[in-house]
Design a protein around this motif. Structure first.
Motif, short mmCIF file in Angstrom:
data_model
loop_
_atom_site.label_atom_id
_atom_site.label_comp_id
_atom_site.label_asym_id
_atom_site.label_seq_id
_atom_site.Cartn_x
_atom_site.Cartn_y
_atom_site.Cartn_z
N VAL A 162 -3.64 -16.62 -4.22
CA VAL A 162 -4.91 -15.69 -3.93
C VAL A 162 -6.02 -16.25 -2.83
O VAL A 162 -6.45 -15.48 -1.99
N ALA A 163 -6.00 -17.58 -2.85
CA ALA A 163 -6.77 -18.51 -2.03
C ALA A 163 -6.26 -18.05 -0.76
O ALA A 163 -6.83 -17.81 0.41
N ALA A 164 -5.00 -18.33 -0.30
CA ALA A 164 -4.33 -17.92 0.98
C ALA A 164 -4.27 -16.56 1.18
O ALA A 164 -4.49 -16.28 2.44
N TYR A 165 -4.47 -15.56 0.30
CA TYR A 165 -4.62 -14.04 0.81
C TYR A 165 -6.29 -14.18 1.34
O TYR A 165 -6.25 -13.44 2.32
N VAL A 166 -7.01 -14.56 0.59
CA VAL A 166 -8.50 -14.75 1.20
C VAL A 166 -8.55 -15.23 2.67
O VAL A 166 -9.00 -14.60 3.48
N ILE A 167 -7.86 -16.45 2.87
CA ILE A 167 -7.88 -17.04 4.23
C ILE A 167 -7.24 -16.13 5.35
O ILE A 167 -7.78 -15.87 6.17
N ALA A 168 -5.94 -15.57 4.77
CA ALA A 168 -5.29 -14.61 5.60
C ALA A 168 -6.15 -13.24 6.13
O ALA A 168 -6.17 -12.82 7.28
N SER A 169 -6.97 -12.97 5.30
CA SER A 169 -7.89 -11.74 5.48
C SER A 169 -8.85 -12.05 6.53
O SER A 169 -9.59 -11.27 7.07
N LEU A 170 -8.97 -13.35 7.19
CA LEU A 170 -10.12 -13.56 8.02
C LEU A 170 -9.65 -13.62 9.46
O LEU A 170 -10.26 -13.80 10.33
N PHE A 171 -8.35 -13.32 9.54
CA PHE A 171 -7.75 -13.48 10.92
C PHE A 171 -6.68 -12.18 10.98
O PHE A 171 -6.45 -11.68 10.14
N ASP A 172 -6.73 -11.96 12.11
CA ASP A 172 -5.66 -10.75 12.72
C ASP A 172 -4.34 -11.26 13.31
O ASP A 172 -3.59 -10.70 13.45
N ASP A 173 -4.46 -12.75 13.31
CA ASP A 173 -3.26 -13.29 14.13
C ASP A 173 -2.35 -14.01 12.92
O ASP A 173 -3.04 -14.95 12.41
N SER A 174 -1.22 -13.45 12.29
CA SER A 174 -0.59 -14.21 11.33
C SER A 174 -0.32 -15.59 11.56
O SER A 174 -0.22 -16.43 10.52
N SER A 175 0.02 -16.01 12.63
CA SER A 175 0.37 -17.30 13.22
C SER A 175 -0.82 -18.38 12.98
O SER A 175 -0.96 -19.57 12.24
N LYS A 176 -1.88 -17.74 13.39
CA LYS A 176 -3.39 -18.52 13.20
C LYS A 176 -3.64 -18.74 11.75
O LYS A 176 -3.91 -19.62 11.11
N SER A 177 -3.36 -17.56 10.88
CA SER A 177 -3.63 -17.60 9.45
C SER A 177 -2.99 -18.66 8.98
O SER A 177 -3.46 -19.40 8.09
N TYR A 178 -1.61 -18.54 9.09
CA TYR A 178 -0.65 -19.59 8.66
C TYR A 178 -1.10 -21.12 8.83
O TYR A 178 -0.80 -21.88 7.99
N MET A 179 -1.43 -21.22 10.08
CA MET A 179 -1.91 -22.50 10.45
C MET A 179 -3.01 -23.14 9.73
O MET A 179 -3.08 -24.49 9.39
N VAL A 180 -4.11 -22.23 9.72
CA VAL A 180 -5.16 -22.42 9.09
C VAL A 180 -5.14 -22.70 7.65
O VAL A 180 -5.60 -23.95 6.88
N THR A 181 -4.45 -21.69 7.07
CA THR A 181 -4.10 -21.89 5.40
C THR A 181 -3.37 -23.12 5.15
O THR A 181 -3.14 -24.07 4.18
N GLY A 182 -2.16 -23.46 5.88
CA GLY A 182 -1.28 -24.51 5.72
C GLY A 182 -2.11 -25.88 5.89
O GLY A 182 -1.92 -26.98 5.24
N GLY A 183 -3.09 -25.82 6.85
CA GLY A 183 -3.80 -27.24 7.16
C GLY A 183 -4.61 -27.28 5.98
O GLY A 183 -5.03 -28.48 5.39
N ILE A 184 -5.44 -26.41 5.51
CA ILE A 184 -6.24 -26.54 4.20
C ILE A 184 -5.60 -27.16 2.96
O ILE A 184 -5.96 -27.86 2.30
N PHE A 185 -4.59 -26.46 2.86
CA PHE A 185 -3.69 -26.84 1.56
C PHE A 185 -3.13 -28.08 1.74
O PHE A 185 -2.97 -28.91 0.80
N THR A 186 -2.66 -28.48 2.82
CA THR A 186 -2.20 -29.94 3.26
C THR A 186 -3.26 -31.15 3.02
O THR A 186 -3.11 -31.86 2.35
#
Length: 264
Positions: free
Chosen positions: A173-197
């Motif tokens: 659900v946290a990843a879902y929230v972060i993904a909702s902040l972006f329209d670019d899937s690659s940017k969403s993936y990188m930001v979420t991955g960075g936070i979780f890392t």
């Protein structure tokens, strides 16, 4: 119909995580009596630096006592954390980031399907995915116990699965929230991955020295402590925190997605 369609579209990765991890657990449980007999792994663990064992949450003196102790320092340590991150990233990417990026989600909105319905359906898929993941994990170990007489404590086993399920739900659900902040899937993936890392690194560093214990407060992963469950030092406070985080992130998901600009 929407939930059925989503499950059909996402069944490959859901089954991949669920079956893949369950086969791995069954394999480890099946060979446990053999490796316990040899004592080689126990001797190897005792020869490693204590700091390294702390980082990976391994108790060398208890690791080979029973199969759950071995798994608590093997699968339910760093391996599970990494899998949980990948699982959450996959969920958010498949159910929100990529559909928004490609414009596919606009087709759902034109159906018409409300935004609230879409988010609720996504969360049902997440619950089903998590249920299969931890459910098959637990069942694979129960089958191994019946076949190889491993004397697994089922109460402890399912406490591990429940704690793991809550962790997966929170991260998803946290990843879902972060993904909702972006329209670019690659940017969403990188930001979420960075936070979780970052959370993962904080959890690893806090195991290096007592001086870094405070870092555990910066990581979601400190809320899943398989070793504490095995030592029966678990009083449910982690469950309360995880349920609270799940409630907060779920509310944020609805709030953010219902106000998101979906124009192409």
């Amino acid at each position: 119909m929407l939930i059925r369609s989503m499950l059909k579209q996402n069944r490959s990765w859901i089954l991949g995580y669920s079956i893949g991890t369950s086969v791995y657990l069954f394999f480890l449980a099946a060979i446990f009596p053999s490796i316990q007999e040899t004592g080689l792994i126990e001797a190897k663990l005792e020869s490693l630096p204590p700091e390294l064992l702390d980082v990976f949450q391994i108790n060398a003196s208890m690791a080979m006592d029973n199969v759950l102790n071995l798994l608590s320092s093997n699968y339910y340590g760093l391996i599970f954390y990494v899998l949980a991150v990948l699982f959450a990233l996959t969920f958010a990417s498949k159910l929100l980031a990529k559909p928004v990026d490609s414009g596919e989600i606009m087709l759902y909105m034109a159906a018409p399907i409300s935004r609230v319905t879409y988010v609720m359906s996504s969360f049902v898929v997440l619950i089903v995915a998590v249920g299969l993941f931890v459910g098959l994990n637990g069942l694979s170990l129960m089958v191994a116990d019946l076949l190889f007489d491993l004397q697994i404590d089922y109460a402890v086993l399912w406490m591990l699965q429940l704690n793991g399920a809550l962790m997966l739900l929170v991260l998803g659900v946290a990843a879902y929230v972060i993904a909702s902040l972006f329209d670019d899937s690659s940017k969403s993936y990188m930001v979420t991955g960075g936070i979780f890392t970052f959370f993962l690194v904080m959890n690893i560093i806090q195991g290096v020295s007592d001086q870094f214990d405070w870092m555990s407060n910066l990581s979601f992963f400190s809320l899943f402590d398989a070793g504490a469950i095995m030592r029966e030092e678990y009083w449910g406070i982690h469950f309360i925190w995880l349920l609270g985080l799940l409630t907060i992130f779920s509310a944020l998901s609805f709030f953010r997605f219902t106000r998101k600009d979906l124009t192409i």
